[in-house]
Design a protein around this motif. Structure first.
Motif, PDB file in Angstrom:
ATOM      1  N   UNK A 213     -26.357  31.894   5.731  1.00  0.00           N
ATOM      2  CA  UNK A 213     -25.283  30.943   5.506  1.00  0.00           C
ATOM      3  C   UNK A 213     -24.993  30.913   4.011  1.00  0.00           C
ATOM      4  N   UNK A 214     -23.727  31.076   3.597  1.00  0.00           N
ATOM      5  CA  UNK A 214     -23.448  31.039   2.156  1.00  0.00           C
ATOM      6  C   UNK A 214     -23.679  29.648   1.578  1.00  0.00           C
ATOM      7  N   UNK A 215     -24.221  29.596   0.376  1.00  0.00           N
ATOM      8  CA  UNK A 215     -24.434  28.335  -0.339  1.00  0.00           C
ATOM      9  C   UNK A 215     -23.301  28.122  -1.344  1.00  0.00           C
ATOM     10  N   UNK A 216     -22.893  26.867  -1.563  1.00  0.00           N
ATOM     11  CA  UNK A 216     -21.855  26.613  -2.564  1.00  0.00           C
ATOM     12  C   UNK A 216     -22.392  26.846  -3.973  1.00  0.00           C
ATOM     13  N   UNK A 217     -21.514  27.275  -4.867  1.00  0.00           N
ATOM     14  CA  UNK A 217     -21.881  27.468  -6.273  1.00  0.00           C
ATOM     15  C   UNK A 217     -21.075  26.475  -7.098  1.00  0.00           C
ATOM     16  N   UNK A 218     -21.652  25.295  -7.295  1.00  0.00           N
ATOM     17  CA  UNK A 218     -20.933  24.216  -7.959  1.00  0.00           C
ATOM     18  C   UNK A 218     -21.078  24.284  -9.477  1.00  0.00           C
ATOM     19  N   UNK A 219     -20.023  23.837 -10.155  1.00  0.00           N
ATOM     20  CA  UNK A 219     -20.118  23.589 -11.595  1.00  0.00           C
ATOM     21  C   UNK A 219     -20.818  22.249 -11.763  1.00  0.00           C
ATOM     22  N   UNK A 220     -21.930  22.227 -12.501  1.00  0.00           N
ATOM     23  CA  UNK A 220     -22.767  21.038 -12.572  1.00  0.00           C
ATOM     24  C   UNK A 220     -22.292  20.008 -13.581  1.00  0.00           C
ATOM     25  N   UNK A 221     -21.244  20.313 -14.335  1.00  0.00           N
ATOM     26  CA  UNK A 221     -20.701  19.331 -15.269  1.00  0.00           C
ATOM     27  C   UNK A 221     -21.710  18.922 -16.321  1.00  0.00           C
ATOM     28  N   UNK A 222     -21.936  17.631 -16.471  1.00  0.00           N
ATOM     29  CA  UNK A 222     -22.875  17.114 -17.473  1.00  0.00           C
ATOM     30  C   UNK A 222     -24.303  17.603 -17.237  1.00  0.00           C
ATOM     31  N   UNK A 223     -24.602  17.983 -15.991  1.00  0.00           N
ATOM     32  CA  UNK A 223     -25.946  18.460 -15.671  1.00  0.00           C
ATOM     33  C   UNK A 223     -26.154  19.929 -16.043  1.00  0.00           C
ATOM     34  N   UNK A 224     -25.126  20.565 -16.590  1.00  0.00           N
ATOM     35  CA  UNK A 224     -25.219  21.990 -16.905  1.00  0.00           C
ATOM     36  C   UNK A 224     -26.424  22.347 -17.771  1.00  0.00           C
ATOM     37  N   UNK A 225     -26.766  21.573 -18.805  1.00  0.00           N
ATOM     38  CA  UNK A 225     -27.909  21.955 -19.640  1.00  0.00           C
ATOM     39  C   UNK A 225     -29.237  21.982 -18.896  1.00  0.00           C
ATOM     40  N   UNK A 226     -29.266  21.422 -17.682  1.00  0.00           N
ATOM     41  CA  UNK A 226     -30.494  21.428 -16.878  1.00  0.00           C
ATOM     42  C   UNK A 226     -30.565  22.614 -15.932  1.00  0.00           C
ATOM     43  N   UNK A 227     -29.411  23.310 -15.652  1.00  0.00           N
ATOM     44  CA  UNK A 227     -29.530  24.360 -14.647  1.00  0.00           C
ATOM     45  C   UNK A 227     -28.300  25.189 -14.358  1.00  0.00           C
ATOM     46  N   UNK A 228     -27.330  25.249 -15.258  1.00  0.00           N
ATOM     47  CA  UNK A 228     -26.047  25.877 -14.944  1.00  0.00           C
ATOM     48  C   UNK A 228     -26.026  27.401 -15.031  1.00  0.00           C
ATOM     49  N   UNK A 229     -26.845  28.008 -15.870  1.00  0.00           N
ATOM     50  CA  UNK A 229     -26.607  29.381 -16.313  1.00  0.00           C
ATOM     51  C   UNK A 229     -26.781  30.445 -15.225  1.00  0.00           C
ATOM     52  N   UNK A 230     -26.006  31.525 -15.407  1.00  0.00           N
ATOM     53  CA  UNK A 230     -26.155  32.777 -14.683  1.00  0.00           C
ATOM     54  C   UNK A 230     -26.652  33.814 -15.680  1.00  0.00           C
ATOM     55  N   UNK A 231     -27.532  34.725 -15.236  1.00  0.00           N
ATOM     56  CA  UNK A 231     -28.023  35.739 -16.160  1.00  0.00           C
ATOM     57  C   UNK A 231     -28.503  36.956 -15.370  1.00  0.00           C
ATOM     58  N   UNK A 232     -29.084  37.894 -16.077  1.00  0.00           N
ATOM     59  CA  UNK A 232     -29.523  39.169 -15.504  1.00  0.00           C
ATOM     60  C   UNK A 232     -30.963  39.448 -15.904  1.00  0.00           C
ATOM     61  N   UNK A 233     -31.574  40.414 -15.240  1.00  0.00           N
ATOM     62  CA  UNK A 233     -32.935  40.777 -15.638  1.00  0.00           C
ATOM     63  C   UNK A 233     -32.946  41.363 -17.049  1.00  0.00           C
ATOM     64  N   UNK A 234     -31.910  42.107 -17.418  1.00  0.00           N
ATOM     65  CA  UNK A 234     -31.873  42.696 -18.762  1.00  0.00           C
ATOM     66  C   UNK A 234     -31.812  41.613 -19.828  1.00  0.00           C
ATOM     67  N   UNK A 235     -30.933  40.613 -19.637  1.00  0.00           N
ATOM     68  CA  UNK A 235     -30.811  39.540 -20.632  1.00  0.00           C
ATOM     69  C   UNK A 235     -32.072  38.695 -20.693  1.00  0.00           C
ATOM     70  N   UNK A 236     -32.630  38.339 -19.536  1.00  0.00           N
ATOM     71  CA  UNK A 236     -33.819  37.489 -19.537  1.00  0.00           C
ATOM     72  C   UNK A 236     -35.032  38.229 -20.094  1.00  0.00           C
ATOM     73  N   UNK A 237     -35.075  39.537 -19.930  1.00  0.00           N
ATOM     74  CA  UNK A 237     -36.153  40.308 -20.542  1.00  0.00           C
ATOM     75  C   UNK A 237     -36.064  40.207 -22.062  1.00  0.00           C
ATOM     76  N   UNK A 238     -34.854  40.328 -22.603  1.00  0.00           N
ATOM     77  CA  UNK A 238     -34.686  40.176 -24.053  1.00  0.00           C
ATOM     78  C   UNK A 238     -35.016  38.756 -24.499  1.00  0.00           C
ATOM     79  N   UNK A 239     -34.640  37.774 -23.683  1.00  0.00           N
ATOM     80  CA  UNK A 239     -34.937  36.378 -24.022  1.00  0.00           C
ATOM     81  C   UNK A 239     -36.439  36.133 -24.033  1.00  0.00           C
TER      82      UNK A 239
END
Length: 461
Positions: A213-239
């Motif tokens: 079942x597809x899950x909604x992908x909501x914009x979290x608004x003010x809650x964004x700093x707690x969990x909004x980001x999208x990323x990749x294995x390449x970027x997170x490896x560098x991080x």
């Protein structure tokens, strides 16, 4: 820059692939991607199943949930390093009127601010952020559930407050600050607040049937700093490499080390599980190996980024399902596989470039009361004090340039070590935070507080 996968032995690469293949199959997830970093570089990437009919590579975005909190913590530490705030400041000093202002910035970073775990109202992860246009909507009428500073209680609203703090002091949106101050300097060009193609869709997998079942992908608004980001294995490896080594364009090595230092009292359950929390980073005791990083989840996605400082190995695991595989367990296993199959080769031993006779004189055996310890002088300019056998207090010390040294870790962190000399210049004893270390147990004639019995050592008949 990704280095050739041949840097890992074929048997190691197969073991890594086998681990994620089992996780994807048994966890029943549409896709799973992973990466391993070693010695500051990405050395392996693996993927199972498909996204939009293609095997996902290291540049396909997944939602990373609460790993976002670590990015937010980096922004707050930058403000501290610039002198715009102190971690001991109450939030009220910089962001008044929230109702949670007595919590300090450090307490919010470490989830000890007493705040609730979630926002009141509808399930915030599955509803638009537009339903929470103000901080009062995020915090509710009674934001505090626990006494401030007394208990570690994970809080998503706490990181909403930290994101708002960043916006207040920078005068611009949180995501714009993040892009300019962190993402662009570190080259994290595939990390963003909104998904950018190619990206995975989030799915719920039926627990008793092979149906989705597809899950909604909501914009979290003010809650964004707690969990909004999208990323990749390449970027997170560098991080992950940045969080281990630091980068003076973003945060120094000492500041990222502060982030991964325990800062919160653990709950009883966390003590059993070997989990602690620093400033925006989780610390996990994984079969005797300390792993640091963060996990994340939002409906349709699970994520983990963990690294072992002692092994200089890290792992990232991303998947697009609400539940099933456990990325933290997988990431821990990926680190273990590489560490055990290809253990770190020690750097060559080299002697001191110059020998300071006054320091060399202090090397060797000392006694704190009857406890035998050894003082060693290393080629990197540090001295160390450690038990001659068994467990006990130990630390390295950094020279201060005036004949004293400052402890770097453990019980002696920040404590001053100095050699106390007699009028003729010979060493009487070492003073370490008022503790006296002598060359012999309670050495006769040494300046030991309380004195030494003049009859000396004896037997009892």
């Amino acid at each position: 820059m990704t280095t050739p996968q041949e840097e890992l032995l074929p048997g190691t690469r197969r073991a890594l692939l086998h681990r994620i293949a089992v996780a994807q199959s048994e966890g029943r997830t549409p896709s799973l991607v992973a990466a391993v970093v070693r010695d500051g570089r990405t050395v392996w990437h693996g993927a199972r199943s498909c996204v939009d009919g293609e095997v996902p590579d290291e540049n396909v975005q997944y939602r990373i949930g609460s790993i976002t909190k670590t990015f937010t913590a980096v922004l707050v530490l930058r403000l501290r390093d610039e002198g715009l705030l102190d971690l001991g400041d109450p939030l009220e000093k910089h962001l008044p009127g929230t109702g949670a202002g007595e919590a300090t910035i450090a307490e919010l970073l470490a989830h000890t601010g007493g705040l609730a775990a979630e926002s009141p109202g509808p399930w915030w992860e599955r509803t638009p952020g537009a339903l929470r246009p103000h901080l009062s909507d995020v915090l509710g009428e009674q934001p505090l559930l626990h006494p401030v500073g007394r208990r570690h209680h994970y809080s998503n609203p706490g990181y909403t407050l930290l994101g708002s703090l960043v916006e207040k002091l920078r005068g611009e949106p949180w995501e714009d600050v993040l892009r300019r101050e962190v993402l662009e300097p570190l080259g994290l060009n595939r990390t963003s607040g909104q998904p950018r193609a190619p990206h995975a869709g989030g799915w719920a997998v039926h627990p008793w049937a092979d149906a989705m079942l597809p899950e909604p992908a909501e914009d979290l608004g003010l809650m964004a700093p707690a969990g909004q980001l999208w990323s990749t294995t390449a970027d997170l490896a560098r991080f992950a490499v940045f969080l281990l080594r630091g980068d003076d364009r973003v945060l120094s090595a000492s500041s990222v080390r502060e982030m991964r230092t325990p800062a919160a009292p653990a709950e009883t359950a966390d003590v059993v599980d070997g989990v602690a929390y620093g400033l925006g980073m989780q610390l996990i005791n994984w079969d005797g190996r300390l792993l640091v990083g963060h996990s994340g989840s939002l409906p349709g996605f699970l994520a983990t980024m963990l690294f072992s400082e002692s092994d200089d190995i890290g792992a990232v695991v991303l998947t697009n399902c609400t539940s099933g595989p456990m990325p933290a367990l997988i990431a821990g296993d990926l680190v273990r596989i590489v560490a055990e199959a290809e253990p770190r080769i020690p750097v060559p031993w080299r002697p001191l470039k110059e020998v300071d006779p006054a320091v060399l004189e202090l090397a060797g055996q000392w006694y704190w009361g009857t406890h035998a310890v050894a003082l060693r002088v290393a080629a990197d300019g540090l001295v160390s004090l450690e038990p001659l056998s068994g467990r006990g207090r130990r630390s390295r010390f950094r020279a201060n340039g005036d004949g004293t040294w400052t402890g770097l870790e453990g019980y002696y962190a920040g404590e001053l070590l100095r050699a106390v000399r007699r009028p003729d210049g010979t060493v009487d004893h070492l003073d370490l935070g008022s503790f006296v270390f002598t060359r012999q147990p309670y050495e006769e004639g040494a300046d030991v507080p309380g004195g030494v019995d003049p009859e000396g050592w004896r037997g009892i008949g």
